[in-house]
Design an enzyme around this catalytic site. Structure first.
Site, PDB file in Angstrom:
ATOM      1  N   ARG A 165     -15.566 -10.321  -9.439  1.00 16.96           N
ATOM      2  CA  ARG A 165     -14.180 -10.556  -9.046  1.00 16.96           C
ATOM      3  C   ARG A 165     -13.560 -11.564 -10.017  1.00 16.96           C
ATOM      4  NH1 ARG A 165     -14.824  -6.523  -7.056  1.00 16.96           N
ATOM      5  NH2 ARG A 165     -14.670  -5.855  -4.861  1.00 16.96           N
ATOM      6  N   LEU A 190       3.983 -28.581  -9.866  1.00 21.97           N
ATOM      7  CA  LEU A 190       2.532 -28.587  -9.726  1.00 21.97           C
ATOM      8  C   LEU A 190       2.030 -29.818  -8.981  1.00 21.97           C
ATOM      9  CD1 LEU A 190       1.631 -27.541 -13.371  1.00 21.97           C
ATOM     10  CD2 LEU A 190       1.588 -26.079 -11.335  1.00 21.97           C
ATOM     11  N   GLU A 199       9.479 -33.874  -7.226  1.00 17.21           N
ATOM     12  CA  GLU A 199      10.078 -32.686  -7.824  1.00 17.21           C
ATOM     13  C   GLU A 199      11.555 -32.559  -7.468  1.00 17.21           C
ATOM     14  OE1 GLU A 199       8.876 -30.769 -10.032  1.00 17.21           O
ATOM     15  OE2 GLU A 199       6.799 -31.482 -10.027  1.00 17.21           O
ATOM     16  N   GLU A 225      14.125 -32.365 -10.603  1.00 16.20           N
ATOM     17  CA  GLU A 225      14.769 -31.088 -10.907  1.00 16.20           C
ATOM     18  C   GLU A 225      16.233 -31.015 -10.467  1.00 16.20           C
ATOM     19  OE1 GLU A 225      12.446 -27.693  -9.782  1.00 16.20           O
ATOM     20  OE2 GLU A 225      11.025 -28.082 -11.412  1.00 16.20           O
ATOM     21  N   PRO A 231      -2.974 -13.868  -3.361  1.00 16.66           N
ATOM     22  CA  PRO A 231      -4.372 -14.093  -2.991  1.00 16.66           C
ATOM     23  C   PRO A 231      -5.352 -13.067  -3.544  1.00 16.66           C
ATOM     24  CG  PRO A 231      -3.127 -13.259  -1.114  1.00 16.66           C
ATOM     25  CD  PRO A 231      -2.130 -13.579  -2.188  1.00 16.66           C
ATOM     26  N   GLY A 232      -4.856 -11.947  -4.056  1.00 17.12           N
ATOM     27  CA  GLY A 232      -5.756 -10.996  -4.690  1.00 17.12           C
ATOM     28  C   GLY A 232      -6.136 -11.386  -6.103  1.00 17.12           C
ATOM     29  N   GLU A 267      -3.892 -20.027  -5.939  1.00 13.63           N
ATOM     30  CA  GLU A 267      -2.705 -20.881  -5.793  1.00 13.63           C
ATOM     31  C   GLU A 267      -2.199 -20.921  -4.352  1.00 13.63           C
ATOM     32  OE1 GLU A 267       1.762 -21.720  -7.601  1.00 13.63           O
ATOM     33  OE2 GLU A 267       0.814 -19.777  -7.939  1.00 13.63           O
ATOM     34  N   GLU A 282      13.432 -26.588 -18.205  1.00 21.86           N
ATOM     35  CA  GLU A 282      14.152 -27.393 -17.211  1.00 21.86           C
ATOM     36  C   GLU A 282      15.479 -27.919 -17.738  1.00 21.86           C
ATOM     37  OE1 GLU A 282      11.590 -30.423 -15.729  1.00 21.86           O
ATOM     38  OE2 GLU A 282      10.437 -29.035 -14.476  1.00 21.86           O
TER      39      GLU A 282
END
Length: 204
Positions: A42, A83, A98, A102, A120-121, A125, A150
């Site tokens: 995987r 992040l 953030e 931003e 999720p596959g 994250e 940005e």
């Protein structure tokens, strides 16, 4: 990872090979035991994680940004987000950082809105999305200098119901923005009862 219930198959990792290692993510191949005894490879991305913010002002408008995303080659409507890459920083603090960097805003109230596994596959994250209210402007002298993509951010305030329309019309496709906008509208319609504390445990 949550232990499997009695009788469920345990997906054991027999080996792990790192294909790429970077600051934000790595790419690995795991050999995993499958039901029936077969071992299958995987491939996936191990990601540092992220936070996002649905910033809602006193007029019921959500703060959206329009930012260039190179993998898809175009500008996307998004939430202020970033992040989880500062050691020891709590997730609500990362979200407020953030928000300031931003869109030049602070918030006196922060609640947990929704947690989202973005893909999720293919990736680990997890982005935790907060609801920020009681907004105020960051003083000009204290504002963050935005660079690269940005530096080209477009910042707008959109009525939350209009943002929901944008989601359903396909104008907003960023996964975190879709989830955050819809969750915020649902929470508002339920008088904010579904909100969780900002420091609630992560899922799993």
């Amino acid at each position: 990872m949550t232990a499997p219930a009695s009788g469920e198959h345990r997906y054991e990792v027999r080996s792990r090979t790192e294909r790429y290692a970077g600051r934000i993510f790595s790419v690995v191949t795991d050999e995993v035991t499958m039901p029936g005894g077969r071992v299958a490879p995987r491939d996936y991305v191990r990601h540092v994680g992220a936070v996002g913010v649905v910033a809602l002002d006193d007029e019921g408008r959500v703060v959206l940004i329009r930012q260039y995303r190179h993998p898809v080659g175009r500008m996307l409507w998004e939430l202020p987000a970033g992040l989880v890459d500062v050691a020891g920083e709590a997730l609500p603090a990362a979200a407020l950082r953030e928000l300031g960097e931003e869109v030049d805003l602070t918030a006196d109230r922060v609640d947990l809105l929704v947690d989202l596994h973005t893909s999720p596959g293919a990736s680990t994250e997890l982005i935790r999305i907060f609801l920020a209210r009681q907004l105020a402007e960051v003083p000009v002298a204290d504002r963050h200098e935005r660079r690269d993509e940005e530096a080209d951010l477009e910042v707008v305030r959109v009525d939350l119901d209009r943002a929901v329309e944008m989601v359903l019309a396909g104008e907003i496709t960023n996964a975190a923005c879709v989830a955050g906008v819809l969750a915020a509208a649902r929470a508002r319609d339920a008088d904010w009862v579904p909100l969780r504390p900002a420091d609630a445990p992560l899922p799993g």
